[in-house]
Design a protein around this motif. Sequence first.
Motif, PDB file in Angstrom:
ATOM      1  N   GLN B  46      -0.394  15.365  -2.124  1.00 30.58           N
ATOM      2  CA  GLN B  46      -0.006  14.682  -3.320  1.00 30.58           C
ATOM      3  C   GLN B  46      -0.842  15.198  -4.499  1.00 30.58           C
ATOM      4  OE1 GLN B  46      -0.043  10.588  -2.705  1.00 30.58           O
ATOM      5  NE2 GLN B  46       1.990  10.665  -1.553  1.00 30.58           N
ATOM      6  N   THR B 259       3.019   1.862  -6.501  1.00 26.59           N
ATOM      7  CA  THR B 259       3.599   2.955  -6.000  1.00 26.59           C
ATOM      8  C   THR B 259       4.823   2.972  -5.072  1.00 26.59           C
ATOM      9  OG1 THR B 259       2.537   2.967  -3.714  1.00 26.59           O
ATOM     10  CG2 THR B 259       1.000   3.583  -5.734  1.00 26.59           C
ATOM     11  N   GLU B 260       5.172   4.300  -4.463  1.00 25.08           N
ATOM     12  CA  GLU B 260       6.526   4.125  -3.793  1.00 25.08           C
ATOM     13  C   GLU B 260       5.962   3.741  -2.264  1.00 25.08           C
ATOM     14  OE1 GLU B 260       9.702   4.049  -4.608  1.00 25.08           O
ATOM     15  OE2 GLU B 260       8.889   3.685  -6.641  1.00 25.08           O
ATOM     16  N   GLY B 261       4.704   3.417  -1.781  1.00 24.26           N
ATOM     17  CA  GLY B 261       3.980   3.375  -0.732  1.00 24.26           C
ATOM     18  C   GLY B 261       4.112   2.132   0.142  1.00 24.26           C
ATOM     19  N   THR B 263       3.658   0.061   3.062  1.00 26.05           N
ATOM     20  CA  THR B 263       2.531   0.116   4.006  1.00 26.05           C
ATOM     21  C   THR B 263       3.165  -0.556   5.178  1.00 26.05           C
ATOM     22  OG1 THR B 263       1.108   0.236   2.121  1.00 26.05           O
ATOM     23  CG2 THR B 263       0.139  -0.141   4.291  1.00 26.05           C
ATOM     24  N   SER B 398       1.033   4.242   5.166  1.00 25.51           N
ATOM     25  CA  SER B 398       1.721   4.081   3.791  1.00 25.51           C
ATOM     26  C   SER B 398       2.788   5.400   3.617  1.00 25.51           C
ATOM     27  CB  SER B 398       0.707   3.871   2.886  1.00 25.51           C
ATOM     28  OG  SER B 398       1.235   3.247   1.733  1.00 25.51           O
ATOM     29  N   THR B 400       4.661   6.812   1.389  1.00 28.37           N
ATOM     30  CA  THR B 400       4.770   7.136  -0.234  1.00 28.37           C
ATOM     31  C   THR B 400       5.673   7.851  -0.588  1.00 28.37           C
ATOM     32  OG1 THR B 400       3.411   8.954   0.209  1.00 28.37           O
ATOM     33  CG2 THR B 400       2.152   7.132  -0.385  1.00 28.37           C
ATOM     34  N   GLU B 460       3.390  -3.325  -0.657  1.00 24.90           N
ATOM     35  CA  GLU B 460       3.636  -2.081  -1.247  1.00 24.90           C
ATOM     36  C   GLU B 460       2.336  -1.771  -1.756  1.00 24.90           C
ATOM     37  OE1 GLU B 460       6.615  -0.997  -1.330  1.00 24.90           O
ATOM     38  OE2 GLU B 460       6.477   0.672  -2.735  1.00 24.90           O
TER      39      GLU B 460
END
Lengths: 315, 491
Positions: B46, B259-261, B263, B398, B400, B460
């Motif tokens: 990333q 984020t797009e994470g 978890t 997570s 992501t 998230e």
Amino acid sequence: MMRYTMGRLISLCLSLIVASIVIFTVVEVVPGDPAAYMLGVNARPDTLAALRSELGLDMSLPERYFAWTTGMMQGDFGQSYTYRTPIAAMIADRVWVSLPLALFALTLTIVIAFPAGIYAASRRGKLGDLGVMGATQLGVAVPNFWFAMILVMIFAIKLRWFSAGGFAGWEGGLLSGLKSLLLPAVALALPQAAILARVMRSSLLDMLGEDFIRTARAKGLSRRQALWRHALRNALIPVLTIIGLQFSFLLAGGIVIEQIFFLPGLGRLIFQAISARDLIVVESVVMLLVFVVIVVNFVIDLTYAAVDPRLRLRK
Amino acid sequence: MKYLTNLLLAGSASLFASVAMAQNTNLRVAMQLEPPNLDPTAGAAQAIDSVVYSNIFEGLTRFMSDGSVVPGLAKSWEISGDGLSYTFHLQSGVTFHDGTTMDAEDVKFSLDRARAEDSTNAQKALFSSIAEVSVVDPLTVQITLNAPNGSLLFNLAWGDAVIVAPESIETAATKPIGTGAFMFSNWVQGDRIDIVRNPTYWGTPATLDSASFRFISDPTAAFAAVMAEDVDVFVGFPAPENLPQFEADPRFQVLVGNTEGETILAMNNALPPFDNVLVRQAVAHAIDRQAIIDGAMYGIGTPIGTHFAPHNPDYVDLTALSAYDPEKSRALLAEAGLPDGFTTTLKLPPPSYARRGGEIIAAQLRAVGITAEIENQEWAQWLENTFKGHDFGMTIVSHTEPMDIGIYANPKYYFQYDNPALQALMTTLTSTTDPAARSALLAQAQTMIAEDYVNGYLFELAVPTVARAGINGLWLNQPTAAIDLTAVSWP
């Protein structure tokens, strides 16, 4: 002397060969595929295979060991898996941070330890001795990264005299480079100075109890004169051994300190390479450090001979 | 004398002016990890995207901070009635940083390279629906698909799909040449990466003259660097426990974005006893999400009840399905034939959400009789043993990647959920382009995996950014890993 040196040289070469085998096996045995790390969780098997062959990871272990060691003997450490740049150049860049840092810290260590040790020995049992011993006890007990944090809090955050970390580079001149290495060097040096001062003191006290000192005193020298003229030189052998060990430690052991001060040195390189499974970088840097340690020990062995004529003359 | 005073005044004025100027046009950005290389089309890290996305490299489309997809190098496009053909019209007058022109040939080269046989693109699946890329004229590209793909425009916005030039791609790992508002200037490995403004940028030029990225992963060092004002912005600040202190300090601003994470507490669905849905449901009810968010993340993070980002308009709140209820959890375990609980492994990768969260989850599971033996793993080890080797009972990670609910349709994916109904649903989704129909399908999929308790859905992941007060234009959210500096300015 010749024979002594040759013997040391042969043991040096044997140590290097054994070290290379141990380092290679240990690093390669650790689980974790560099290609899988680089491509992450969505990588497809065909993509992984393509990368593995690009990196030469599809060769057998003996083939890779052989390629690695023959390359190193010609000064070619190979290419980093992750950075895709020659390792020799990466190491060369990093050495310009780690080596000055180690030398700076070693100088500070000696500058603090020698006077402190000699002073304590000459004041044995008196208040000065107790003070030095108490301070060094503390210095030995407290880890260097804790010193580092305290230094940053006081000098970077509160007083703002120094940066909290980072390396200004040597392009801006010697002073700006040294300035960014000062806090890390002090943090590294304080515990080492404490150790060295204690060794210096006890080694001197041992010598002061020897017969030749009594003879020197009987000749009419004062205690102080006997210490400076006769005891000090003889007390240096154990001190030199410790300095040799400390230099190796300072060069390799800056890993934690380099993380705290985010310095682009060898320690940080190893740290990053281990977590990225950049195995060839880990192997090469560790091998280089082993080489330095072995050479430093070799030089120390030769220094013994210079300080102690008996070693020189022995057949 | 008067002359001298004037001279001094003028001198000092210009001195201060130049100091102020230097302050206001350069930005020192810190992030946790150093990118291994700078080619976003050949690596999953990333950190690569954080530095180069939108700053140096651009794609046909791009993400905005709110997650929307907007035109990038393609100023507009038409989609054929059957959804199989996309015609992109490129911005005119775009040049790469080495002076070469960006045209349809470069687009074809980039996309063909990413989906080629020997491609090392980490997200090759993004391009799998593309059958052919053809050049219509220098400013028009046509992409033909082998099946309709509703997420093509979204896929093309990823950092892995940026447009590169055949002339410079060989050296992109260390000297990236893109079309963005910033040009790569220098990389002192282990220390920093410098970028400077692109004077011939085709779009709105950047306000900053230059920026440098530094890499600080140690939480104590990160705190010290911000406090000592050695860095101006820290994206992804590693110590959330320090955030209240920065918020109280007028020198700083704290942005907590999403984020797009997703978890999750992933469970090995193929491994007994997790192959029993009652056991998975029992685990889900044993978890107190808020306690994990408060304990592991110091309160930042949004609870989730399924594998979907809560800020997405299609999100369905299903947290009630797995509400914290230890009594129910124990009852479910008894119903599953495990009244005394069981023992399993909990493999934890390095991030603090996993390590700290894992301790809390293990304690919560112990309360209902499940013993989770914690094993800390490094990323490389986690990837090999847990992710690839499936050697785990539970793990925390997570996810992501944006819009990644499709992973549940892959029975070989590490949590090994094999449900033909969901697989069919995902196939339908891929070929559906009507937005309303897509929303309905996504809602169905979210509900299906939540009711099947495939994994424990935790929260998230939030991303905290600490910046000097007054700096404008930073991304709040991270729809993709990016530190987009093109709109950033000092006050």
